[in-house]
Design a protein around this motif. Sequence first.
Motif, PDB file in Angstrom:
ATOM      1  N   ARG A   1      48.000  41.968  48.957  1.00  0.00           N
ATOM      2  CA  ARG A   1      48.437  41.834  48.348  1.00  0.00           C
ATOM      3  C   ARG A   1      47.507  42.263  47.060  1.00  0.00           C
ATOM      4  NH1 ARG A   1      50.403  39.293  44.488  1.00  0.00           N
ATOM      5  NH2 ARG A   1      48.874  38.735  43.583  1.00  0.00           N
ATOM      6  N   CYS A   2      45.984  43.332  48.001  1.00  0.00           N
ATOM      7  CA  CYS A   2      44.781  43.821  47.234  1.00  0.00           C
ATOM      8  C   CYS A   2      44.806  45.218  47.019  1.00  0.00           C
ATOM      9  CB  CYS A   2      43.832  44.022  48.938  1.00  0.00           C
ATOM     10  SG  CYS A   2      42.427  45.227  47.849  1.00  0.00           S
ATOM     11  N   PRO A   3      45.344  45.778  45.682  1.00  0.00           N
ATOM     12  CA  PRO A   3      45.394  46.986  45.370  1.00  0.00           C
ATOM     13  C   PRO A   3      45.172  48.325  46.143  1.00  0.00           C
ATOM     14  CG  PRO A   3      45.342  45.447  43.557  1.00  0.00           C
ATOM     15  CD  PRO A   3      45.083  44.971  44.218  1.00  0.00           C
ATOM     16  N   PRO A   4      43.407  48.066  45.841  1.00  0.00           N
ATOM     17  CA  PRO A   4      43.188  49.298  47.008  1.00  0.00           C
ATOM     18  C   PRO A   4      42.759  49.273  48.146  1.00  0.00           C
ATOM     19  CG  PRO A   4      41.449  48.066  45.802  1.00  0.00           C
ATOM     20  CD  PRO A   4      42.621  47.079  45.318  1.00  0.00           C
TER      21      PRO A   4
ATOM     22  N   ALA B   1      41.402  47.185  50.197  1.00  0.00           N
ATOM     23  CA  ALA B   1      39.549  46.712  51.277  1.00  0.00           C
ATOM     24  C   ALA B   1      39.647  45.346  51.544  1.00  0.00           C
ATOM     25  CB  ALA B   1      39.645  46.199  49.067  1.00  0.00           C
ATOM     26  N   ILE B   2      41.022  44.830  51.780  1.00  0.00           N
ATOM     27  CA  ILE B   2      40.868  43.762  52.743  1.00  0.00           C
ATOM     28  C   ILE B   2      41.215  43.781  53.923  1.00  0.00           C
ATOM     29  CG2 ILE B   2      41.177  40.835  52.712  1.00  0.00           C
ATOM     30  CD1 ILE B   2      41.379  40.938  50.214  1.00  0.00           C
TER      31      ILE B   2
ATOM     32  N   LYS C   1      36.167  42.369  53.357  1.00  0.00           N
ATOM     33  CA  LYS C   1      36.674  43.195  52.240  1.00  0.00           C
ATOM     34  C   LYS C   1      35.330  43.668  52.683  1.00  0.00           C
ATOM     35  CE  LYS C   1      34.866  41.187  49.265  1.00  0.00           C
ATOM     36  NZ  LYS C   1      34.138  40.715  48.063  1.00  0.00           N
TER      37      LYS C   1
ATOM     38  N   CYS D   1      36.873  47.108  46.195  1.00  0.00           N
ATOM     39  CA  CYS D   1      37.617  46.765  45.184  1.00  0.00           C
ATOM     40  C   CYS D   1      36.355  46.938  44.174  1.00  0.00           C
ATOM     41  CB  CYS D   1      36.802  44.823  46.171  1.00  0.00           C
ATOM     42  SG  CYS D   1      36.370  43.577  44.908  1.00  0.00           S
TER      43      CYS D   1
ATOM     44  N   PHE E   1      38.122  49.396  42.381  1.00  0.00           N
ATOM     45  CA  PHE E   1      39.216  49.144  41.595  1.00  0.00           C
ATOM     46  C   PHE E   1      38.650  48.560  40.363  1.00  0.00           C
ATOM     47  CE2 PHE E   1      42.825  46.637  40.566  1.00  0.00           C
ATOM     48  CZ  PHE E   1      43.978  47.487  40.216  1.00  0.00           C
TER      49      PHE E   1
ATOM     50  N   CYS F   1      41.051  41.200  38.733  1.00  0.00           N
ATOM     51  CA  CYS F   1      41.788  41.955  39.461  1.00  0.00           C
ATOM     52  C   CYS F   1      42.443  40.527  39.848  1.00  0.00           C
ATOM     53  CB  CYS F   1      41.202  42.779  40.684  1.00  0.00           C
ATOM     54  SG  CYS F   1      42.480  42.641  41.671  1.00  0.00           S
ATOM     55  N   GLY F   2      41.426  39.638  40.913  1.00  0.00           N
ATOM     56  CA  GLY F   2      41.778  38.854  41.470  1.00  0.00           C
ATOM     57  C   GLY F   2      42.802  38.453  42.395  1.00  0.00           C
ATOM     58  N   LYS F   3      44.199  39.548  42.712  1.00  0.00           N
ATOM     59  CA  LYS F   3      45.196  39.457  43.316  1.00  0.00           C
ATOM     60  C   LYS F   3      44.967  38.704  44.245  1.00  0.00           C
ATOM     61  CE  LYS F   3      46.883  41.528  40.129  1.00  0.00           C
ATOM     62  NZ  LYS F   3      48.338  40.513  39.600  1.00  0.00           N
ATOM     63  N   CYS F   4      43.458  39.004  45.056  1.00  0.00           N
ATOM     64  CA  CYS F   4      43.296  38.275  46.170  1.00  0.00           C
ATOM     65  C   CYS F   4      43.220  37.260  46.095  1.00  0.00           C
ATOM     66  CB  CYS F   4      41.657  38.706  47.125  1.00  0.00           C
ATOM     67  SG  CYS F   4      40.921  38.765  46.277  1.00  0.00           S
TER      68      CYS F   4
HETATM   69  S1  SF4 Z   1      39.562  41.554  44.042  1.00  0.00           S
HETATM   70 FE1  SF4 Z   1      40.721  40.939  45.852  1.00  0.00          FE
HETATM   71  S2  SF4 Z   1      42.632  41.774  46.029  1.00  0.00           S
HETATM   72 FE2  SF4 Z   1      41.773  42.819  43.660  1.00  0.00          FE
HETATM   73  S3  SF4 Z   1      40.011  44.628  44.767  1.00  0.00           S
HETATM   74 FE3  SF4 Z   1      39.097  43.281  44.963  1.00  0.00          FE
HETATM   75  S4  SF4 Z   1      39.230  42.018  47.286  1.00  0.00           S
HETATM   76 FE4  SF4 Z   1      40.883  43.655  45.961  1.00  0.00          FE
END
Ligand code: SF4
Length: 256
Positions: free
Chosen positions: A206-209, A211-212, A217, A222, A225, A239-242
Motif C-alpha cells: 500500500r505504501c507509495p514510496p 517505506a514499509i 517502516k 515516509c 513522501f 497519506c495514510g495508505k498504510c
Molecule cells: S503514511 Fe504509510 S503508506 Fe504513506 S508513505 Fe508513510 S508509511 Fe507509507
Amino acid sequence: MLLDTIKENIAEFIQNSEQNFVEKLDMMQIWDQPLIGVASASDPLWEKLKEHGVIGPEHLTPEEWLPGAKSVISYFLPFTEHIRSSNRQKGLPSIEWLYGRCEGEVVNNNLRKLIIELIESADGKAVAPALDKRFKVANHVSNWSERHAAFIAGLGTFSLNYSLITNLGAAGRFGSVITDIEFEPSIRPYKEIDEYCSKCGECIPRCPPTAIDENGKDAESCSKFLDKTLKLNKPRYGCGKCQTAVPCEYQNPTRV
Ligand code: SF4
Ligand code: B12
Ligand code: SF4
C-alpha cells in the motif's frame, strides 16, 4: 464523577461541534466517537520510554510535564467511514483524508483544550503536551509520543508499520492530557508491544514510496513522501495508505 463528565462532554463535542463537519466537502463528518483510556502517571513504562531504542532520554514523563501528575487521559479519534473509504484507492491521498488530517487536528486540539478546561473547572491542573510550548519534534522523534501514551493507557498496540492499532483500527489520530487528578487506570489487555498486528503484510504494497517492509517502516522515506503531498496540496498534507484498505483499518484484526 469527573471522568464521566469529561466523557459526556467529549461525546457531545464530537457529535455537535461545527468544526467536526467540513463545509467545503458537503458537511463531511471528520471524526467518529473516540475510545478513551487512562494511564497512571506512576506507571513504570513512562521511565522505560526514556531508554534508547524505545523512544529516548528526551521523552518527558508525565511528572516532568506537570509536577504532581497523577493520571494521563488518552483518546483515539477514528476517521469516519466516508474518509477511510475515500483513501482506499492506491497512490496519492484523497482530498477527504487531507482535510481529515489537517482540519481534523484543529478539532483534536480543541478537544485537548476542552478536557483541560473541564479539569481546571474542577480545581485540577492539566497539561496537553501537544499544546505546550516545550513540545518539540527532532529527527522524527517527539518529547511526548501520543501513541506510547495510548499504549500505556490500554488503547492498543504498535504494528508492522508502527501505526498504533486499537479496537477501532488504526485510521485516526490520538490526543492526551496529563492531570494531577487521580483517575482509575484502564486495564492493558495485552502483553506484547505489537499484539494487535496480525503480521499479514497487507500494508507493505500500500505504501507509495515503499517505506514499509517485513522489518518495519522507514520514517525518512515516509516523511519525504508526506513533503511531496504537501507540495501538491499546500497547506494540507497526509497519506495514510498504510492505514486504509488493510485489515487493521477500522478493527483489531486479531479480534475478528
Ligand atoms: S503514511 Fe504509510 S503508506 Fe504513506 S508513505 Fe508513510 S508509511 Fe507509507
Ligand atoms: C514524528 C511523527 C511522524 C514521522 C515519523 C514517526 C515514526 N517514528 O514513526 C513521520 C513524519 C514519518 C510520520 C508519518 C505519519 N504519521 Co506521524 N507523527 C509523528 C509524531 C509527531 C511523533 C512520533 C514520535 O515521537 N515517535 C517516537 C518514535 C520513537 O516512535 P516509534 O518509532 O513508533 O516507536 C517504536 C519504539 O518505541 C518501539 N519499541 C521498542 N521497545 C519498546 C518497548 C515498549 C514498552 C514500547 C511501548 C515500544 C517499544 O515500538 C515502537 C513502534 O515500533 C506523532 C505525534 C506525537 N506527538 O506522538 C505523529 C503520529 C505518530 N503520526 C500519526 C499519523 C496518522 C501519521 C501518518 C499516517 C500521516 C498522515 N496523517 O497521513 C504517517 C504514517 C504513520 C505510520 N505508519 O507510522 C499519528 C498516529 C496514528 C496511528 N494510528 O498510529 C500520530 C500519533 C499523530 C496523532 N496525533 O495521532 N509521523
Ligand atoms: S496491514 Fe497487517 S501487517 Fe500491516 S499493520 Fe495492519 S495488521 Fe499489521
